[in-house]
Design a protein around this motif. Structure first.
Motif, PDB file in Angstrom:
ATOM      1  N   SER A  73     -79.102 -49.549  84.521  1.00 19.92           N
ATOM      2  CA  SER A  73     -78.673 -48.113  84.043  1.00 19.92           C
ATOM      3  C   SER A  73     -79.752 -47.578  82.871  1.00 19.92           C
ATOM      4  O   SER A  73     -79.921 -46.542  83.097  1.00 19.92           O
ATOM      5  CB  SER A  73     -77.155 -48.104  83.647  1.00 19.92           C
ATOM      6  N   ASP A  74     -79.821 -48.471  82.025  1.00 24.35           N
ATOM      7  CA  ASP A  74     -80.790 -48.140  80.862  1.00 24.35           C
ATOM      8  C   ASP A  74     -82.113 -48.853  80.705  1.00 24.35           C
ATOM      9  O   ASP A  74     -82.954 -48.325  79.722  1.00 24.35           O
ATOM     10  CB  ASP A  74     -79.975 -48.336  79.569  1.00 24.35           C
ATOM     11  N   GLY A  75     -82.471 -49.589  81.637  1.00 23.10           N
ATOM     12  CA  GLY A  75     -83.878 -50.230  81.690  1.00 23.10           C
ATOM     13  C   GLY A  75     -84.108 -51.220  80.655  1.00 23.10           C
ATOM     14  O   GLY A  75     -84.983 -51.704  80.465  1.00 23.10           O
ATOM     15  N   GLY A  76     -82.849 -51.649  80.056  1.00 18.17           N
ATOM     16  CA  GLY A  76     -82.816 -52.735  78.982  1.00 18.17           C
ATOM     17  C   GLY A  76     -83.420 -54.040  79.620  1.00 18.17           C
ATOM     18  O   GLY A  76     -83.337 -54.107  80.561  1.00 18.17           O
ATOM     19  N   LEU A  77     -84.546 -54.749  78.965  1.00 17.00           N
ATOM     20  CA  LEU A  77     -85.083 -55.897  79.185  1.00 17.00           C
ATOM     21  C   LEU A  77     -84.379 -56.974  78.407  1.00 17.00           C
ATOM     22  O   LEU A  77     -84.222 -56.883  77.344  1.00 17.00           O
ATOM     23  CB  LEU A  77     -86.585 -55.656  78.863  1.00 17.00           C
ATOM     24  N   ILE A  78     -83.938 -57.878  79.280  1.00 13.10           N
ATOM     25  CA  ILE A  78     -83.483 -59.174  78.810  1.00 13.10           C
ATOM     26  C   ILE A  78     -84.440 -60.191  78.864  1.00 13.10           C
ATOM     27  O   ILE A  78     -85.004 -60.531  80.051  1.00 13.10           O
ATOM     28  CB  ILE A  78     -82.270 -59.551  79.755  1.00 13.10           C
TER      29      ILE A  78
ATOM     30  N   GLY B 125     -86.342 -33.641  71.898  1.00 16.30           N
ATOM     31  CA  GLY B 125     -85.071 -33.980  71.363  1.00 16.30           C
ATOM     32  C   GLY B 125     -84.436 -34.913  72.468  1.00 16.30           C
ATOM     33  O   GLY B 125     -83.200 -34.963  72.679  1.00 16.30           O
ATOM     34  N   VAL B 126     -85.041 -35.868  72.932  1.00 16.08           N
ATOM     35  CA  VAL B 126     -84.832 -36.949  73.931  1.00 16.08           C
ATOM     36  C   VAL B 126     -84.923 -38.295  73.510  1.00 16.08           C
ATOM     37  O   VAL B 126     -85.936 -38.352  72.868  1.00 16.08           O
ATOM     38  CB  VAL B 126     -85.479 -36.666  75.237  1.00 16.08           C
TER      39      VAL B 126
ATOM     40  N   ILE C 267     -88.899 -48.391  83.771  1.00 16.21           N
ATOM     41  CA  ILE C 267     -87.739 -47.832  83.759  1.00 16.21           C
ATOM     42  C   ILE C 267     -87.504 -47.097  82.374  1.00 16.21           C
ATOM     43  O   ILE C 267     -87.728 -47.868  81.444  1.00 16.21           O
ATOM     44  CB  ILE C 267     -86.574 -48.643  84.147  1.00 16.21           C
ATOM     45  N   LEU C 268     -87.284 -45.914  82.441  1.00 18.20           N
ATOM     46  CA  LEU C 268     -87.090 -45.147  81.059  1.00 18.20           C
ATOM     47  C   LEU C 268     -85.611 -44.455  81.428  1.00 18.20           C
ATOM     48  O   LEU C 268     -85.205 -43.993  82.362  1.00 18.20           O
ATOM     49  CB  LEU C 268     -88.193 -44.020  80.994  1.00 18.20           C
ATOM     50  N   SER C 269     -85.004 -44.509  80.258  1.00 25.67           N
ATOM     51  CA  SER C 269     -83.486 -44.253  80.158  1.00 25.67           C
ATOM     52  C   SER C 269     -83.658 -43.335  79.061  1.00 25.67           C
ATOM     53  O   SER C 269     -83.773 -43.652  77.797  1.00 25.67           O
ATOM     54  CB  SER C 269     -82.493 -45.293  79.871  1.00 25.67           C
ATOM     55  N   LEU C 270     -83.610 -41.903  79.474  1.00 25.73           N
ATOM     56  CA  LEU C 270     -83.360 -40.812  78.475  1.00 25.73           C
ATOM     57  C   LEU C 270     -82.093 -40.308  77.821  1.00 25.73           C
ATOM     58  O   LEU C 270     -81.204 -39.865  78.840  1.00 25.73           O
ATOM     59  CB  LEU C 270     -84.345 -39.637  79.146  1.00 25.73           C
ATOM     60  N   ALA C 271     -81.954 -40.601  76.731  1.00 21.77           N
ATOM     61  CA  ALA C 271     -80.520 -40.007  76.199  1.00 21.77           C
ATOM     62  C   ALA C 271     -80.828 -38.680  75.588  1.00 21.77           C
ATOM     63  O   ALA C 271     -81.649 -38.403  74.727  1.00 21.77           O
ATOM     64  CB  ALA C 271     -79.911 -40.963  75.194  1.00 21.77           C
ATOM     65  N   PHE C 272     -79.814 -37.914  75.643  1.00 21.98           N
ATOM     66  CA  PHE C 272     -79.752 -36.577  74.945  1.00 21.98           C
ATOM     67  C   PHE C 272     -78.565 -36.453  73.725  1.00 21.98           C
ATOM     68  O   PHE C 272     -77.524 -36.995  74.155  1.00 21.98           O
ATOM     69  CB  PHE C 272     -79.280 -35.500  76.112  1.00 21.98           C
ATOM     70  N   LYS C 273     -79.048 -35.941  72.894  1.00 23.72           N
ATOM     71  CA  LYS C 273     -78.243 -35.958  71.548  1.00 23.72           C
ATOM     72  C   LYS C 273     -76.793 -35.394  71.853  1.00 23.72           C
ATOM     73  O   LYS C 273     -75.866 -36.074  71.380  1.00 23.72           O
ATOM     74  CB  LYS C 273     -78.750 -34.960  70.639  1.00 23.72           C
ATOM     75  N   ASP C 274     -76.585 -34.227  72.607  1.00 19.58           N
ATOM     76  CA  ASP C 274     -75.439 -33.676  72.910  1.00 19.58           C
ATOM     77  C   ASP C 274     -74.916 -34.075  74.253  1.00 19.58           C
ATOM     78  O   ASP C 274     -74.155 -33.331  74.922  1.00 19.58           O
ATOM     79  CB  ASP C 274     -75.470 -32.182  72.532  1.00 19.58           C
TER      80      ASP C 274
ATOM     81  N   ARG D 150     -77.572 -41.974  85.359  1.00 25.29           N
ATOM     82  CA  ARG D 150     -76.804 -43.066  85.052  1.00 25.29           C
ATOM     83  C   ARG D 150     -76.184 -43.438  83.813  1.00 25.29           C
ATOM     84  O   ARG D 150     -76.752 -43.574  82.776  1.00 25.29           O
ATOM     85  CB  ARG D 150     -78.033 -44.353  85.100  1.00 25.29           C
ATOM     86  N   LEU D 151     -74.812 -43.420  84.008  1.00 25.63           N
ATOM     87  CA  LEU D 151     -73.801 -43.536  82.844  1.00 25.63           C
ATOM     88  C   LEU D 151     -74.285 -42.507  81.513  1.00 25.63           C
ATOM     89  O   LEU D 151     -74.321 -42.982  80.366  1.00 25.63           O
ATOM     90  CB  LEU D 151     -74.139 -44.812  82.272  1.00 25.63           C
ATOM     91  N   GLY D 152     -74.500 -41.145  81.792  1.00 23.09           N
ATOM     92  CA  GLY D 152     -74.603 -40.298  80.812  1.00 23.09           C
ATOM     93  C   GLY D 152     -76.144 -40.156  80.540  1.00 23.09           C
ATOM     94  O   GLY D 152     -76.242 -39.269  79.700  1.00 23.09           O
ATOM     95  N   ARG D 153     -77.019 -40.893  81.082  1.00 30.42           N
ATOM     96  CA  ARG D 153     -78.419 -41.124  80.769  1.00 30.42           C
ATOM     97  C   ARG D 153     -79.175 -40.377  82.011  1.00 30.42           C
ATOM     98  O   ARG D 153     -78.715 -40.498  82.972  1.00 30.42           O
ATOM     99  CB  ARG D 153     -78.991 -42.093  79.897  1.00 30.42           C
ATOM    100  N   MET D 154     -80.536 -40.120  81.584  1.00 29.22           N
ATOM    101  CA  MET D 154     -81.262 -39.931  82.901  1.00 29.22           C
ATOM    102  C   MET D 154     -82.048 -41.141  83.069  1.00 29.22           C
ATOM    103  O   MET D 154     -82.817 -41.477  82.050  1.00 29.22           O
ATOM    104  CB  MET D 154     -82.016 -38.629  82.586  1.00 29.22           C
ATOM    105  N   ARG D 155     -82.232 -41.682  84.257  1.00 25.32           N
ATOM    106  CA  ARG D 155     -83.199 -42.804  84.559  1.00 25.32           C
ATOM    107  C   ARG D 155     -84.316 -42.163  85.266  1.00 25.32           C
ATOM    108  O   ARG D 155     -84.016 -41.625  86.165  1.00 25.32           O
ATOM    109  CB  ARG D 155     -82.262 -43.849  85.204  1.00 25.32           C
ATOM    110  N   VAL D 156     -85.295 -42.661  84.790  1.00 25.49           N
ATOM    111  CA  VAL D 156     -86.859 -42.461  85.306  1.00 25.49           C
ATOM    112  C   VAL D 156     -87.224 -43.554  85.850  1.00 25.49           C
ATOM    113  O   VAL D 156     -87.510 -44.535  84.971  1.00 25.49           O
ATOM    114  CB  VAL D 156     -87.516 -41.430  84.142  1.00 25.49           C
ATOM    115  N   SER D 157     -88.002 -43.751  86.994  1.00 31.19           N
ATOM    116  CA  SER D 157     -88.464 -44.991  87.284  1.00 31.19           C
ATOM    117  C   SER D 157     -89.554 -44.871  88.260  1.00 31.19           C
ATOM    118  O   SER D 157     -89.389 -44.698  89.601  1.00 31.19           O
ATOM    119  CB  SER D 157     -87.464 -45.870  88.071  1.00 31.19           C
ATOM    120  N   PRO D 158     -90.822 -44.603  87.713  1.00 33.83           N
ATOM    121  CA  PRO D 158     -92.029 -44.705  88.638  1.00 33.83           C
ATOM    122  C   PRO D 158     -92.245 -45.775  89.437  1.00 33.83           C
ATOM    123  O   PRO D 158     -91.960 -46.845  89.017  1.00 33.83           O
ATOM    124  CB  PRO D 158     -92.943 -44.153  87.778  1.00 33.83           C
ATOM    125  N   HIS D 159     -93.062 -45.868  90.315  1.00 29.97           N
ATOM    126  CA  HIS D 159     -93.618 -46.957  90.998  1.00 29.97           C
ATOM    127  C   HIS D 159     -95.005 -46.744  91.596  1.00 29.97           C
ATOM    128  O   HIS D 159     -95.721 -45.670  90.866  1.00 29.97           O
ATOM    129  CB  HIS D 159     -92.764 -47.146  92.351  1.00 29.97           C
TER     130      HIS D 159
END
Length: 383
Positions: free
Chosen positions: A162-167, A313-314, A326-333, A353-362
Motif C-alpha cells: 500500500s505504501d511502498g515501504g521497504l523492509i 503539498g504532498v 513505488i511512491l505513496s503520496l499522502a495529502f495533508k487533509d 491505497r488506504l487513503g494515499r495515492m500509489r504511483v508505480s512505474p515500470h
C-alpha cells in the motif's frame, strides 16, 4: 541504466500508466505467445509428449534465476495464498508463541495465520504502520520485544503493497535465525526489480506471482522452498509429485514415494497450454535486463516524481525507507474526492491505497510519463 522499454508494449502515447503494482500490461511477445497458446489448446493432438514438461521446467528455471535459487527449489503454484497455505501445512507453530505480520499487509501472508491461531494456541502480532515510515525498525523491535512470547514465524511482505515501504529482509532474516524462528516472505513487489538472493537470505519460504512486476499473466506464481522443508507433505496430492504414478505404466501407482525436491509441491493441473509460457517470457525479460539496471531506471522515475510533487503539498517518504519503484503520496487533509478518477479521465492511471495515492512505474514508462503525471496532479490539486 535500462532505457525505457515502451516499444515492447502496446501502450498508446496518450496513456500514462503508472499502476504496475496493481497489474502490468503484457509485452507484445507475451501477447503473441498467448494467442498461439490458445490455439494449442484447440488442437492438442499437435503437441509432442515432452511439451508439458518442457514448459514446466522453462518456467521453473526462469523463476529460479530471478532469486538465485536452484530450479529444484521452485514449485509451480497459482497464487501467494497457495504458497502460504503450503508453508502452513509444513510449519508447526508452537503453542504460546508469536507469528509476526504487518498491519494492512496483503491478505495472503496474514489470513492463513489468523485463521489457525485460536485453534493452535499461538498469537498473531501485528506490527503497526510506523509514523516515520521505517518498517524495518518496527519489525525488528517487534521481534526483539523484551518480555514477549517467543517468535515462531515472521510472515511478511518484502515491500508493503500500500505504501511502498521497504523492509530490509536481510536484517529481519538474520534476527529471526538468532531465535530459531521461521521466515516466510511475500516477495510480490520485489522479485525481478530488487536483487533477491535466497542463498544469502535463507528464508524458509519465498513466494511471488507474475501478474505485477514480472510482466506476466494471472494465475501463475512460484514458491521457493528451502531444502530443509522439501521433505514435507504437499498441499495437494498429485501424480506429478510422486516418483512413478503414470498413465502409460502397466501399474498406475507404481511408486508412491514423493519426488525428492520442491517439485512435489507443484499445484495440480499445472498449466502448460496457455499461461505458463506467457509467465516464462516476462520473467526471462526481467532476468535479461537485470535488477540493477531496472532499479536505476525506476529510481530515476520515482525520484523525478518526488521532486516534482514536493512543492504542491504532498508528502513522500524518504528514498531510504521506500522501494525505488513505488511512491505513496499522502495529502495533508486527505486525498481529494474524485482525484484518481479525474486523473484517469486524462489518461493518467494510478491507484488509491488506504487513503494515499500509489504511483508505480515500470520499464515501459519514460520521463514524459512522469512529467505528465506531475503536471496533471498539480493542476487538479490547485483546481
Amino acid at each position: 541504466m535500462l532505457p525505457s522499454q515502451r516499444a515492447l508494449f502496446e501502450i498508446p502515447r496518450q496513456i500514462c500508466y503508472l499502476n504496475a503494482a496493481s497489474y502490468s500490461p503484457l509485452p507484445l511477445r507475451t501477447l503473441e505467445a498467448g494467442r498461439a497458446a490458445v490455439l494449442r489448446k484447440g488442437t492438442p493432438w499437435t503437441l509432442e509428449a515432452s511439451f508439458a514438461n518442457q514448459q514446466h521446467e522453462r518456467a521453473r528455471l526462469a523463476a529460479a534465476r530471478l532469486i538465485n535459487a536452484e530450479a529444484s527449489d521452485i514449485a509451480l503454484i497459482s497464487s501467494i495464498s497457495y504458497g502460504a497455505a503450503t508453508a502452513a501445512k509444513m510449519l508447526p507453530i508452537a503453542r504460546g508463541t508469536r507469528v509476526i505480520v504487518l498491519e494492512n499487509d496483503h491478505s495472503s501472508p496474514v489470513l492463513e495465520w489468523q485463521t489457525r491461531a485460536e485453534a493452535e494456541g499461538f498469537t498473531v502480532e501485528t506490527v503497526r504502520q510506523p509514523d516515520d515510515d521505517d518498517w524495518t525498525s518496527a519489525v525488528l523491535a517487534a521481534i526483539e520485544q523484551s518480555g514477549a512470547a517467543p517468535v515462531s514465524l515472521a510472515s511478511i511482505s518484502s515491500v508493503h503493497w500500500s505504501d511502498g515501504g521497504l523492509i530490509d529482509v536481510d536484517k529481519v532474516g538474520a534476527t529471526l535465525r538468532q531465535r530459531d524462528a521461521a521466515f516466510l516472505v511475500d516477495a510480490t513487489h520485489s522479485t525481478g526489480v530488487l536483487a533477491t538472493d535466497v542463498k544469502h537470505l535463507d528464508p524458509d519460504f519465498l513466494v511471488f506471482p507474475t501478474y505485477k512486476w514480472l510482466l506476466g499473466p494471472y494465475g501463475r506464481a512460484f514458491l521457493f522452498v528451502a531444502k530443509r522443508h522439501q521433505g514435507g507433505i504437499p498441499l495437494e496430492q498429485t501424480a506429478s509429485g510422486r516418483r512413478n504414478v503414470r498413465a502409460e505404466n502397466a501399474v498406475y501407482f507404481t511408486d508412491l514415494s514423493y519426488v525428492p525436491d520442491a517439485r512435489r509441491f507443484d499445484m495440480g493441473e499445472r498449466d502448460h497450454f496457455i499461461s505458463m509460457e506467457m509467465a516464462s517470457i516476462g520473467m526471462e525479460m526481467m532476468v535479461e535486463w537485470g535488477a540493477p539496471a531496472i532499479v536505476q531506471r525506476l529510481t530515476m522515475l520515482t525520484e523525478r516524481i518526488a521532486a516534482g510533487v514536493r512543492d504542491i503539498g504532498v508528502h513522500v517518504p524518504e528514498l531510504r525507507l521506500r522501494a525505488p519503484h513505488i511512491l505513496s503520496l499522502a495529502f495533508k487533509d486527505g486525498m481529494p474526492p474524485g482525484l484518481i478518477e479525474g486523473m484517469a479521465s486524462e489518461g493518467v492511471y494510478v491507484a488509491p491505497r488506504l487513503g494515499r495515492m500509489r504511483v508505480s512505474p515500470h520499464v515501459y514508462n519514460d520521463e514524459a510519463d512522469v512529467d505528465r503525471f506531475v503536471e496533471v496532479l498539480g493542476r487538479r490539486l490547485r483546481g
